[in-house]
Every structure is written in structure tokens, then in C-alpha cells.
Design a protein around this motif. Structure first.
Motif, PDB file in Angstrom:
ATOM      1  N   GLY A 183       0.824  -1.198   0.000  1.00  0.00           N
ATOM      2  CA  GLY A 183       0.000   0.000   0.000  1.00  0.00           C
ATOM      3  C   GLY A 183       0.860   1.250   0.000  1.00  0.00           C
ATOM      4  O   GLY A 183       2.093   1.181  -0.041  1.00  0.00           O
ATOM      5  N   ASP A 192       0.484   3.815   2.380  1.00  0.00           N
ATOM      6  CA  ASP A 192       0.446   4.528   3.655  1.00  0.00           C
ATOM      7  C   ASP A 192       0.900   3.644   4.808  1.00  0.00           C
ATOM      8  O   ASP A 192       0.553   3.865   5.954  1.00  0.00           O
ATOM      9  CB  ASP A 192      -0.965   5.056   3.936  1.00  0.00           C
ATOM     10  CG  ASP A 192      -2.050   3.997   3.736  1.00  0.00           C
ATOM     11  OD1 ASP A 192      -1.694   2.815   3.573  1.00  0.00           O
ATOM     12  OD2 ASP A 192      -3.234   4.375   3.737  1.00  0.00           O
ATOM     13  N   ALA A 193       1.682   2.622   4.492  1.00  0.00           N
ATOM     14  CA  ALA A 193       2.137   1.685   5.530  1.00  0.00           C
ATOM     15  C   ALA A 193       3.481   2.138   6.089  1.00  0.00           C
ATOM     16  O   ALA A 193       4.437   2.331   5.321  1.00  0.00           O
ATOM     17  CB  ALA A 193       2.268   0.271   4.970  1.00  0.00           C
ATOM     18  N   ASN A 199       5.655  -1.783   9.794  1.00  0.00           N
ATOM     19  CA  ASN A 199       4.610  -2.782   9.540  1.00  0.00           C
ATOM     20  C   ASN A 199       4.941  -3.698   8.366  1.00  0.00           C
ATOM     21  O   ASN A 199       4.147  -4.570   8.026  1.00  0.00           O
ATOM     22  CB  ASN A 199       3.271  -2.096   9.259  1.00  0.00           C
ATOM     23  CG  ASN A 199       2.653  -1.488  10.493  1.00  0.00           C
ATOM     24  OD1 ASN A 199       3.082  -1.770  11.607  1.00  0.00           O
ATOM     25  ND2 ASN A 199       1.664  -0.634  10.304  1.00  0.00           N
ATOM     26  N   ASP A 249       4.653   0.048  -3.622  1.00  0.00           N
ATOM     27  CA  ASP A 249       4.607   1.034  -2.536  1.00  0.00           C
ATOM     28  C   ASP A 249       4.740   2.422  -3.154  1.00  0.00           C
ATOM     29  O   ASP A 249       5.854   2.920  -3.337  1.00  0.00           O
ATOM     30  CB  ASP A 249       5.730   0.760  -1.537  1.00  0.00           C
ATOM     31  CG  ASP A 249       5.755   1.759  -0.385  1.00  0.00           C
ATOM     32  OD1 ASP A 249       4.943   2.699  -0.388  1.00  0.00           O
ATOM     33  OD2 ASP A 249       6.609   1.612   0.509  1.00  0.00           O
ATOM     34  N   PRO A 257      -0.003  -5.047   9.943  1.00  0.00           N
ATOM     35  CA  PRO A 257      -0.380  -3.915  10.793  1.00  0.00           C
ATOM     36  C   PRO A 257      -1.034  -4.382  12.087  1.00  0.00           C
ATOM     37  O   PRO A 257      -1.599  -5.484  12.146  1.00  0.00           O
ATOM     38  CB  PRO A 257      -1.399  -3.157   9.926  1.00  0.00           C
ATOM     39  CG  PRO A 257      -2.010  -4.208   9.057  1.00  0.00           C
ATOM     40  CD  PRO A 257      -0.893  -5.194   8.783  1.00  0.00           C
ATOM     41  N   GLN A 260      -5.884  -5.204  10.062  1.00  0.00           N
ATOM     42  CA  GLN A 260      -6.894  -4.623   9.196  1.00  0.00           C
ATOM     43  C   GLN A 260      -6.287  -4.170   7.873  1.00  0.00           C
ATOM     44  O   GLN A 260      -5.104  -3.855   7.777  1.00  0.00           O
ATOM     45  CB  GLN A 260      -7.571  -3.447   9.890  1.00  0.00           C
ATOM     46  CG  GLN A 260      -8.249  -3.819  11.200  1.00  0.00           C
ATOM     47  CD  GLN A 260      -9.267  -4.934  11.045  1.00  0.00           C
ATOM     48  OE1 GLN A 260     -10.212  -4.804  10.274  1.00  0.00           O
ATOM     49  NE2 GLN A 260      -9.062  -6.028  11.768  1.00  0.00           N
ATOM     50  N   PRO A 274      -5.707  -1.615   4.930  1.00  0.00           N
ATOM     51  CA  PRO A 274      -5.797  -0.202   4.545  1.00  0.00           C
ATOM     52  C   PRO A 274      -6.481  -0.049   3.182  1.00  0.00           C
ATOM     53  O   PRO A 274      -6.412  -0.947   2.332  1.00  0.00           O
ATOM     54  CB  PRO A 274      -4.336   0.240   4.472  1.00  0.00           C
ATOM     55  CG  PRO A 274      -3.565  -0.808   5.206  1.00  0.00           C
ATOM     56  CD  PRO A 274      -4.329  -2.071   5.051  1.00  0.00           C
ATOM     57  N   GLU A 275      -7.125   1.082   2.970  1.00  0.00           N
ATOM     58  CA  GLU A 275      -7.850   1.310   1.726  1.00  0.00           C
ATOM     59  C   GLU A 275      -6.920   1.257   0.516  1.00  0.00           C
ATOM     60  O   GLU A 275      -7.270   0.705  -0.533  1.00  0.00           O
ATOM     61  CB  GLU A 275      -8.558   2.667   1.782  1.00  0.00           C
ATOM     62  CG  GLU A 275      -9.299   3.035   0.503  1.00  0.00           C
ATOM     63  CD  GLU A 275     -10.365   2.026   0.095  1.00  0.00           C
ATOM     64  OE1 GLU A 275     -10.587   1.841  -1.117  1.00  0.00           O
ATOM     65  OE2 GLU A 275     -10.973   1.409   1.007  1.00  0.00           O
ATOM     66  N   SER A 276      -5.724   1.823   0.643  1.00  0.00           N
ATOM     67  CA  SER A 276      -4.795   1.813  -0.489  1.00  0.00           C
ATOM     68  C   SER A 276      -4.409   0.388  -0.884  1.00  0.00           C
ATOM     69  O   SER A 276      -4.224   0.087  -2.065  1.00  0.00           O
ATOM     70  CB  SER A 276      -3.540   2.618  -0.157  1.00  0.00           C
ATOM     71  OG  SER A 276      -2.836   2.030   0.930  1.00  0.00           O
ATOM     72  N   SER A 332      -6.349  -2.255  -0.409  1.00  0.00           N
ATOM     73  CA  SER A 332      -7.540  -2.848  -0.997  1.00  0.00           C
ATOM     74  C   SER A 332      -7.612  -2.576  -2.491  1.00  0.00           C
ATOM     75  O   SER A 332      -7.998  -3.442  -3.284  1.00  0.00           O
ATOM     76  CB  SER A 332      -8.786  -2.305  -0.292  1.00  0.00           C
ATOM     77  OG  SER A 332      -9.952  -2.854  -0.836  1.00  0.00           O
TER      78      SER A 332
END
Length: 365
Positions: free
Chosen positions: A30, A32-33, A37, A57, A96, A100, A102-104, A106
Motif C-alpha cells: 500500500g 500509507d504503511a 509494519n 509502494d 499492521p 486490518q 488499509p484502503e490503499s 484494498s
């Protein structure tokens, strides 16, 4: 074309073997990680680097994984899946807190499913419970593989393991101190000495590296001991089993998993893993860590309630120390505990390999 495999079939231990078949892996973290993480991505690059094409990334695109993580050589960091040449699977490379999605991330997974790639995830948020992913996968042939999803429903029975099977278990002062890496390096070192050693994964990253194991942090609590016991029984034909550890015996959040592992695998030997210069429990600055002497005492006492066990060596993670500082730390800990101490990242595992073989000689002479 691949077909979607029913959830129970694809997430049983035998079904995970397919993970070993992938040879062209794209890793998604993603955009925003935090780097802290990304330990799954780092471990995949370290132990399956020859199969890793790129890390997706967008926040760090244009770099190499060697520059970003310190492993992986010239493996590129790219901004999107479209920049990866002909992957056969997309692996989720983050772990993480809470597991869960993250939207990015997904969005990247959605692109992979649409292309018909198999998706391998270690998150607690399961792919097969995402209706959108499942609908697209039915059309594209993508297989959704959740390595944490499991059907372990057997309690432990205090089984007697095969005589001659030496069980070594990594235990820790805290999370993220190098328990998995220590066991993988021990496996490599023992095999280089022509010993029949087998790493047993108990977390999502180890499973994604090896294609087998038990995701103990997602097993119903009553069945953790039994799942680990069964994992050992399935592999007790090997000379030496190296069981990955999780958490810490006094961790405010994860101690239950640690104790279930300890009693489920009934180790004869323990490797105590710690990070030098870490003052408190990870992400809990109000919870100070205990002394190594206290951890040793607790682990030996609690393990021996199931079966006699002893700490035979110490694996120090010295990532926060200079080489000179690390040498001083190792010398001091060795003097305090009377045990061999090594940093497998810097030194390799030879001292711990010797400790394992010495224990085997004492127990099975």
C-alpha cells in the motif's frame, strides 16, 4: 485458468502448500504503511528473494528494496501492479496492528483479482469475506488465500512425541525481536551441517515463506495447544524441529498465545530472543521489559510444567547498536547468563547451531 477454492479447503494446512509453487511474486504494502509494519515484505525478500519481482509502494517508488529495507538487492519498489512484469501471485507484505486492510492496499488487491492473480494474505481481515473480491475472482479465476483462516478444532491431549525428535522453540522478551528469523537461520545452519532440521511456522509471515504451519494468533483459544501439538506430530519424523515463537509470556496482549505454543510443542530446548536497548514493550511505553534472567526463569518453569525444558542460547537483535556496542552487549549477556549469545543478523547462527547439537548429544547420546 485457476478457480476459486472453497474457504475450508484452501485454508487447511495441506492447502497452503500451493504457496510454495509461486515463482513470480509481487508484494503489496500500500501507499500509507509505515516501514515498521512491512516485516512480511522484508522476510519474503530475505527468504524468497529469488521469487520476488517487486514491492508495490507508491510512497517509495523509484527506490530499491535494498535501499528501503536493507534486503532484496536491486528488487524495485514500484507505484502500481501494472509496472510488475507477469507476476503469478500477489502477496500482502504488511502486518499492521489488528490485521486490518488499509484502503490503499484494498485497491491494489482489487487490481490483482481483476487480472486473475492469486492473492496471498496474512491479514486478520479475510479476502474470502470481501464480497467484491469474491465476485470478481469467480470471473477472473483468482484464488483468494487467507493464511490465517483456519479450522483447527482439536484440543491438546498431552501426546508423547517420537523419541529422538529434538524440539527447539524460540521464546522472546517481546514481539518483533527476531524469533522467526532466528529459527529460519538455525534451520539453514543445521542443514548446512547435514542435519535433518525442519522449521515450523506459527505466524502468517513464516507460513507465507514456507507454505505450511499454524496461524496461532487466529486459532480459537481452546485449540491453540492442540493445533501446535498436531503440527509437531505431523513433522516428528525429522531429527530436529525448530518451532517459531510468538509474543512474550508476560506480554499484556499476547501472553495466552505464547503459553499455548510453549505447552503445545513441549520443547526440550529454548532459544531466548531479545532486542538490545529496547526499554519497554513494543507500542506500550508504560510497560517496562523485565530482565533476561527473569524471562529465562519464567520460560523454563512454565515449559517444564509440561515437559523438561531449558534455555540453551540467546539470540540478540542488535539493530539499534553499533558493531562495537553489540560486541560489548553480547559479552555482558553471556557472562550474566552463562549461555552462548549471538546476533544471527550480523554473526550468523553458528553458536546457536552448536548449542542445539550439544543439547541433542546430551539428550540422545
Amino acid at each position: 485458468m485457476n478457480t476459486v477454492v472453497p474457504a475450508v479447503e484452501k485454508t487447511s494446512v495441506p492447502g497452503l502448500d500451493i504457496i510454495n509453487e509461486y515463482r513470480r511474486i509481487a508484494i503489496a504494502v500500500g501507499d500509507d504503511a509505515p516501514l515498521s509494519n512491512s516485516k512480511t515484505a522484508i522476510s519474503l525478500l530475505r527468504y524468497r528473494g529469488e521469487h520476488c519481482l517487486a514491492v508495490i509502494d507508491p510512497a517509495h517508488q523509484g527506490k530499491t528494496t535494498q535501499h528501503l529495507y536493507g534486503v532484496g538487492g536491486s528488487t524495485p519498489v514500484v507505484g502500481s501492479l501494472s509496472e510488475v512484469d507477469s507476476p503469478d501471485a500477489l502477496f500482502i507484505g504488511i502486518s499492521p496492528p489488528g490485521g486490518q486492510m488499509p484502503e490503499s492496499l484494498s485497491r491494489v488487491i482489487g487490481a490483482g483479482v481483476d487480472r486473475g492473480l492469486d492473492i496471498v494474505s496474512g491479514l486478520h481481515e479475510f479476502l474470502v469475506e470481501n464480497e467484491d473480491f469474491c465476485q470478481v475472482a469467480q470471473r477472473s479465476g483468482s484464488r483468494l488465500i487467507d493464511v490465517r483462516r483456519n479450522q483447527h478444532r482439536q484440543t491438546a491431549r498431552c501426546a508423547e512425541f517420537r523419541s529422538g525428535c529434538l524440539r527447539i522453540h524460540a521464546v522472546g522478551q517481546d514481539c518483533s525481536v527476531g524469533k522467526m528469523v532466528t529459527m529460519l537461520e538455525l534451520e539453514r545452519g543445521l542443514q548446512q551441517r547435514q542435519r535433518d532440521a525442519k522449521f515450523l511456522a506459527t505466524g502468517q509471515t513464516g507460513i507465507m515463506i514456507k507454505g505450511n504451519g499454524v496461524p496461532v494468533d487466529c486459532v480459537v483459544s481452546d485449540f491453540v495447544n492442540g493445533a501446535v501439538e498436531e503440527l509437531v506430530l505431523q513433522h516428528e519424523q525429522h531429527e530436529i524441529l525448530l518451532i517459531e515463537g510468538q509474543g512474550s509470556i508476560v506480554h499484556p496482549a499476547f501472553s495466552a498465545v505464547t503459553l499455548g505454543l510453549l505447552h503445545g510443542c513441549a520443547p526440550q530446548g529454548l532459544i531466548l530472543c531479545y532486542e538490545a536497548a529496547r526499554p519497554h514493550v513494543k507500542a506500550m511505553p508504560h510497560v517496562p521489559l523485565k530482565s533476561l534472567e527473569r524471562y529465562r526463569e519464567l520460560y523454563e518453569q512454565l515449559a517444564s510444567e509440561r515437559s523438561p525444558a531449558e534455555v540453551i542460547g540467546v539470540a540478540m537483535n542488535g539493530r539499534n547498536l553499533s558493531e562495537a556496542e553489540a560486541d560489548i552487549e553480547k559479552e555482558q549477556v553471556q557472562e550474566r547468563l552463562g549461555l552462548p549469545v549471538c546476533d544471527v543478523y550480523r554473526d550468523g547462527p553458528d553458536l546457536l547451531v552448536d548449542a542445539v547439537l550439544n543439547l541433542r548429544g546430551r539428550l540422545f547420546a
